[in-house]
Design an enzyme around this catalytic site. Structure first.
Site, PDB file in Angstrom:
ATOM      1  N   ASP A  13      23.271 -22.363  36.213  1.00  0.00           N
ATOM      2  CA  ASP A  13      22.103 -22.857  36.967  1.00  0.00           C
ATOM      3  C   ASP A  13      22.352 -22.884  38.470  1.00  0.00           C
ATOM      4  O   ASP A  13      21.756 -23.674  39.192  1.00  0.00           O
ATOM      5  CB  ASP A  13      21.701 -24.265  36.496  1.00  0.00           C
ATOM      6  CG  ASP A  13      21.440 -24.328  35.005  1.00  0.00           C
ATOM      7  OD1 ASP A  13      20.648 -23.505  34.518  1.00  0.00           O
ATOM      8  OD2 ASP A  13      22.034 -25.189  34.326  1.00  0.00           O
ATOM      9  N   LYS A  16      21.662 -17.730  40.240  1.00  0.00           N
ATOM     10  CA  LYS A  16      22.072 -16.327  40.126  1.00  0.00           C
ATOM     11  C   LYS A  16      20.879 -15.388  40.227  1.00  0.00           C
ATOM     12  O   LYS A  16      20.996 -14.278  40.753  1.00  0.00           O
ATOM     13  CB  LYS A  16      22.806 -16.107  38.803  1.00  0.00           C
ATOM     14  CG  LYS A  16      24.136 -16.829  38.713  1.00  0.00           C
ATOM     15  CD  LYS A  16      24.822 -16.588  37.401  1.00  0.00           C
ATOM     16  CE  LYS A  16      24.138 -17.257  36.229  1.00  0.00           C
ATOM     17  NZ  LYS A  16      24.160 -18.721  36.286  1.00  0.00           N
ATOM     18  N   GLY A  40      18.884 -18.871  31.859  1.00  0.00           N
ATOM     19  CA  GLY A  40      17.589 -18.848  32.540  1.00  0.00           C
ATOM     20  C   GLY A  40      17.759 -18.632  34.021  1.00  0.00           C
ATOM     21  O   GLY A  40      18.634 -19.218  34.649  1.00  0.00           O
ATOM     22  N   HIS A  41      16.942 -17.750  34.577  1.00  0.00           N
ATOM     23  CA  HIS A  41      16.965 -17.498  36.014  1.00  0.00           C
ATOM     24  C   HIS A  41      15.549 -17.694  36.561  1.00  0.00           C
ATOM     25  O   HIS A  41      14.582 -17.213  35.971  1.00  0.00           O
ATOM     26  CB  HIS A  41      17.401 -16.059  36.331  1.00  0.00           C
ATOM     27  CG  HIS A  41      18.748 -15.696  35.800  1.00  0.00           C
ATOM     28  ND1 HIS A  41      19.845 -16.503  35.949  1.00  0.00           N
ATOM     29  CD2 HIS A  41      19.172 -14.609  35.119  1.00  0.00           C
ATOM     30  CE1 HIS A  41      20.895 -15.917  35.390  1.00  0.00           C
ATOM     31  NE2 HIS A  41      20.513 -14.769  34.880  1.00  0.00           N
ATOM     32  N   GLN A 223      24.810 -18.211  32.328  1.00  0.00           N
ATOM     33  CA  GLN A 223      25.602 -19.456  32.330  1.00  0.00           C
ATOM     34  C   GLN A 223      26.562 -19.482  33.520  1.00  0.00           C
ATOM     35  O   GLN A 223      26.197 -19.091  34.613  1.00  0.00           O
ATOM     36  CB  GLN A 223      26.350 -19.631  30.995  1.00  0.00           C
ATOM     37  CG  GLN A 223      25.451 -19.905  29.808  1.00  0.00           C
ATOM     38  CD  GLN A 223      25.021 -18.657  29.089  1.00  0.00           C
ATOM     39  OE1 GLN A 223      25.729 -17.679  29.043  1.00  0.00           O
ATOM     40  NE2 GLN A 223      23.835 -18.686  28.526  1.00  0.00           N
TER      41      GLN A 223
END
Length: 427
Positions: A13, A16, A40-41, A223
């Site tokens: 988180d 990225k 998740g991005h 991650q």
């Protein structure tokens, strides 16, 4: 050889997606090499916000080919839903390539993930319940289902039967759940074949050829370093290798072809899920970081645990990944604090420790040793160069760079695509 790895240097988180998107215009391929839709991005383009879970961030950059590598586990329903959502918003997804050797997340994987986590109770790991761990376990146990298998019904059926022989025993006898029918799983997976066929390719061959031709290839980790199954805070980790070495196995590219490894660092620290977190805050400062930083998981929807910057973790990330650069994100969130604590070491059993302890026991008992740095109150979101930052913000960045062991080459001063200070080029 312009092949770069971009990865999280904390617990994930870190931002990225923004970093990948920043490079997107100069990159020919962006490759996800591990994880699944538990990552998740968030990428902000103009006034549009995109939440990506399984797809590489490069899918938002015209001219860039997004690739899902062999090291990723793919939930086909989630993938197709994500593609559909982007298509509806006018994003061209036709260039996506998926490795035929990537493993699939099946309905029985998600079922097992959820019932196992409930069964563990207080000892639960804090998984997302999306079947990622069970899919990777099947891969290692050699009973996994790969993307290429859905194009051969005979092979698919044999593999599903082999996988469910034991799993149905576990579901029925241990968890008191109904057995899963082989026909039902086979029918569902075959149903994805036509929609996915055009995306599937020998991505290892494609990527190696691209690098040999001088194309720019960016390997994007999900991650973060401290969630790596080998090098993270085990057992509170993910089921794959987000560290730089994972890019080689997860995409089929040799280590000698990697030219640069970029670590993404948040200007403070966050974590989702269970596990030790030495600098975690349970006070107003923690709530303030969570509120200003919008610290809610893109994929999980869970509030992130928040704490001050941990230089011990940053140094560890530099070491195990061979980092050449850092991208420091969310510096703007720290605006307004009179003084900002930074963890420079740990105290364990009365002793000062400056490197991450290898012992799980020691890490659980680690207490942060803080150094106080002066804060700033000026709005930094419009800063375009390092010199535009307030002096105390400059000193903060310089201190973090010195403590972390690699140069900070870019700084995020806001969520927007253009709210970034580039100090050194990554290419």
């Amino acid at each position: 050889m312009p092949a770069l790895v971009l990865l999280g240097a904390q617990w994930g988180d870190e931002g990225k997606g923004k970093a990948t998107d920043l490079l997107g215009g100069s990159v020919d391929y962006v490759v996800r090499y591990q994880g699944g839709n538990n990552a998740g991005h968030t990428v902000v383009v103009g006034d549009q916000k995109y939440a990506l879970h399984l797809l590489p961030s490069g899918i938002l950059s015209p001219g860039c080919t997004p690739v899902i590598g062999n090291g990723v586990v793919v939930d086909p329903a989630v993938l197709l839903s994500e593609l559909s959502g982007l298509n509806e918003r006018g994003v061209d997804t036709s260039k996506l390539m998926i490795s035929g050797n990537a493993h699939l997340i099946t309905p029985y994987h998600t079922t097992l993930d959820k019932v196992t986590e409930r069964f563990l109770g207080k000892r639960k790991i804090g998984t997302t319940g999306r079947g990622i761990g069970p899919s990777y376990a099947d891969k290692i146990n050699r009973v996994g289902i790969r993307v290429q298998d859905i194009f051969d019904e005979s092979i698919l059926r044999q593999k599903v039967e082999a996988a469910l022989d034991m799993k149905n025993q576990v579901l029925a006898k241990l968890y008191n759940r109904r057995a899963i029918a082989v026909d039902q799983v086979v029918e569902e997976l075959l149903g994805y074949a036509d929609e996915l066929r055009g995306f599937v390719a020998d991505t290892t061959l494609v990527l190696n050829n691209a690098i040999d031709e001088g194309k720019v290839v960016l390997f994007e980790g999900g991650q973060g370093t401290l969630l790596d199954v080998d090098h993270g805070t085990y057992p509170f980790v993910t089921s794959s290798n987000p560290t730089a070495g994972g890019a080689c196995t997860g995409a089929g590219v040799g280590p000698t072809k990697i030219s640069r490894v970029i670590g993404i660092l948040k200007a403070y620290t966050t974590r989702v899920g269970a596990g030790p977190f030495p600098t975690e805050l349970h006070d107003e400062d923690g709530d303030k970081l969570r509120t200003i930083g919008g610290e809610r998981g893109v994929t999980t929807g869970r509030d992130r645990r928040c704490g001050w910057f941990d230089a011990v973790i940053a140094r560890y990330a530099t070491r195990v990944n061979g980092l050449t650069d850092f991208f420091l994100t969310k510096l703007d969130v720290l605006t307004g604090w009179e003084r900002i604590p930074v963890c420079v070491a740990y105290e364990i059993d009365g002793k000062r420790v400056e490197e991450l302890p290898y012992s799980q026991t020691d890490f659980h008992h680690a207490k942060p040793v803080y150094e106080m740095l002066p804060g700033w109150t000026e709005d930094i979101s419009k800063a375009k160069t390092f010199d535009d930052l307030p002096k105390n913000a400059q000193r903060y960045v310089q201190a973090l760079e010195e403590m972390s062991g690699a140069p900070i080459s870019a700084i995020g001063v806001g969520p927007g695509r253009d709210e970034t200070i580039q100090i050194n080029s990554f290419l």
